[in-house]
Design a protein around this motif. Structure first.
Motif: not given
Length: 603
Positions: A31-55
């Motif tokens: 039930s924890e509320f996660i803001s869009l800002q926190y979501l994007w911060t987490n996702v952007s930290a795991h971006l990769t050059q492979d646009t279709h890989g498992s990551v």
């Protein structure tokens, strides 16, 4: 957040496309509320050059779970709005269809519009990623409308790329999600803003893609080029992939264009007249392409383009002189016939090329849709030009193509001058008979001038002893016969012998073969043929009642089939036929209780 990511990582290892709806059920969200800002911060930290890989898929699944559970309708802070826009841009970039689908795209549209049965593992992986990304976009649109994106052209282009179920990069889920997003954008209160964005998509995204494909028939403004420069006999650039990025690189362009054109209605004619220059070059580029699959899409786009113009009775085609340009582009498509073009491919292309050409002519000359046969328009000059073009189409394309696909062979070694149509392509022959009927209805009374060319086509079809092997061919022949009688009845008495001979021969063949027919569906089809033949005879009798004895005097009569004297009346001739062959009685003595609106007898 990390626990959710870890769970998403484990799920994605065994995930399958068909399980997308339940993919996030095994991921504990809490039930924890996660803001869009926190979501994007987490996702952007795991971006990769492979646009279709498992990551990437892990990021997408994580995003999908959080967006799906994010409360909707809650006002967002400015930081959350900026994060939402960043997520939109990221999703659009990784889900824009790649050029690797070019070969599969052409194969799909060459196979009767069906989807290719199998894709490579690489393309399936991309398809899975795209489906996840479009699903994320759908849920994000429920939180912050796609219309609120700062530069929405890129996002809209990606969403529009997933509106056709025939494209190899789409799935039923991605198409459904994309259409849901677009439907929300085209709601009445949002529609004006959406149209503004779509115009920018055409200007900044589509126009540069098709600009490399030069067409000397039109100017830069999309009008007819009245002074085209002479072209070399052989232009090597026609086969250069660089001149056709819409075919080899930006494979999504045609789908985007198709959806946008489908949104216009007659009430949007002012907008369409302003924006028509966006659509004419792409349509002509597709129709002029050497591939029949892209010709098909070009013809389909032309129909979508012309439909609101015709409905609003706009004179856009006349003002821009585009009618002749479209006519010249479509006419070569009508030559796509066997053996050079396979039957399935020819049927698919011709099935859209003929309607596109007819719609072009009607739109240009403002042919009244509710006019009676023989009265296609209000303006007499336009009417005459229209009739002339329809006549050319009838004689040079439909009838000649019918004879081309209905090859002939000697019926006997003794009489080599006699010939019999073998109909090696019965579906195509049926198609051309349907087109013949349509053009006859357009010509109306003018059909009388071409009976000497039309009647042999009918006779060849109905008298063929093997016609019962393909009942739709006979039904199309009978429908054409009825159309001829209704539209050319003042002169049909001259050909009553040929028509009656063909009808009687067809009846005898069907009665003979119906007895031995085992397939109930085929038996039902042949029974339908018999009923339509009775309807044709009834119409023929009515037409004979309108012919005066003075008109018929001295003309050929049913003597042409060797049954009656030249001066005998129609009724006496029919009576003679019944007396000579008892099985014709049910066919020829159809007089009472027939309703001209009865679908059993008429078509």
């Amino acid at each position: 957040m990390e626990n959710i990511r870890l769970a998403a990582r484990n799920v994605i290892k065994t995930a399958k496309l068909g399980e997308l709806d339940t993919l996030g059920d095994s991921i504990g969200y809490g039930s924890e509320f996660i803001s869009l800002q926190y979501l994007w911060t987490n996702v952007s930290a795991h971006l990769t050059q492979d646009t279709h890989g498992s990551v990437v898929n892990e990021n997408l699944l994580l995003t999908r779970v959080l967006l799906k559970n994010h409360p909707q309708g809650v006002p967002l802070e400015e930081d959350d709005k900026n994060s939402a826009r960043a997520i939109y841009t990221w999703l659009a970039q990784i889900s824009l269809p790649s050029s690797e689908f070019a070969t599969s795209l052409e194969a799909n549209y060459s196979a009767n519009g069906g989807k290719e049965s199998g894709l490579s593992a690489t393309l399936e992986a991309q398809q899975f990623t795209y489906t996840l990304a479009i699903s994320c976009t759908k849920y994000l649109n429920g939180i912050l409308s796609i219309l609120e994106v700062t530069n929405p052209e890129e996002v809209f282009t990606t969403i529009l790329s997933f509106t056709s179920p025939h494209d190899p990069w789409t799935t039923s889920t991605s198409v459904q999600d994309a259409l849901e997003v677009l439907h929300s954008c085209m709601e009445p209160e949002r529609r004006p803003k959406c149209w503004h964005i779509l115009e920018r998509v055409c200007e900044s995204r589509l126009r540069p893609i098709f600009a490399k494909t030069k067409n000397p028939a039109i100017t830069a403004s999309g009008r007819k080029n009245l002074h085209p420069l002479p072209q070399p006999r052989f232009d090597g650039s026609l086969f250069d992939p660089e001149t056709k990025p819409w075919k080899y690189k930006d494979v999504y362009a045609t789908t985007v264009l198709e959806w946008i054109l489908a949104q216009y209605s007659s009430s949007d004619i002012n907008r369409l007249e302003i924006q028509f220059h966006f659509y004419v070059p792409p349509i002509l580029s597709l129709i002029d392409d050497e591939s029949s699959s892209f010709k098909y899409r070009g013809c389909s786009l032309l129909i979508k383009f012309l439909t609101p113009i015709r409905a609003s009775e706009s004179d856009l085609l006349k003002r821009t002189n585009l009618s002749s340009v479209f006519d010249d582009a479509l006419t070569p498509c009508l030559l796509s016939l066997p053996t050079i073009t396979p039957e399935d491919e020819a049927l698919r292309l011709l099935g859209v090329a003929y309607p596109a050409l007819l719609l072009t002519l009607k739109t240009c000359y403002h042919i009244d849709r509710d006019a009676k046969p023989g009265q296609p328009g209000k303006n007499e000059d336009a009417k005459n030009v229209y009739i002339t073009r329809i006549t050319t189409l009838l004689r040079e394309n439909v009838i000649s193509s019918f004879h081309h696909v209905s090859s002939y062979s000697p019926t006997s070694a003794i009489e080599e001058t006699s010939s019999l149509a073998s109909f090696p392509y019965p579906r195509l022959s049926t198609f051309f008979l349907d087109q013949l009927k349509t053009l006859i209805q357009e010509l109306g009374i003018h059909t009388t001038k071409y009976l000497q060319e039309i009647v042999p086509v009918i006779y060849t079809t109905l008298s063929n002893p093997f016609g019962t092997a393909f009942a739709p061919l006979l039904l199309a022949g009978i429908a054409t016969t009825q159309a001829v009688i209704l539209n050319a009845h003042p002169r049909i008495w001259r050909y009553r012998g040929d028509l009656l001979a063909a009808i009687c021969q067809c009846w005898i063949n069907v009665v003979r073969d119906e007895v031995d027919m085992k397939d109930p569906e085929q038996k039902l089809q042949l029974r339908k043929v018999l009923l339509k033949l009775q309807g044709a005879v009834y119409l023929l009798k009515l037409s004979m009642q309108g012919a005066s004895s003075t008109e018929m005097k001295g003309e050929e009569s049913l003597n042409s089939i060797g049954m009656i004297d030249e001066d005998a009346s129609m009724n006496n001739g029919i009576q003679a036929l019944v007396e000579s062959d008892e099985q014709l009685k049910e066919l020829l003595q159809i007089d009472i209780g027939v309703d001209l609106d009865d679908d059993y007898f008429f078509k």
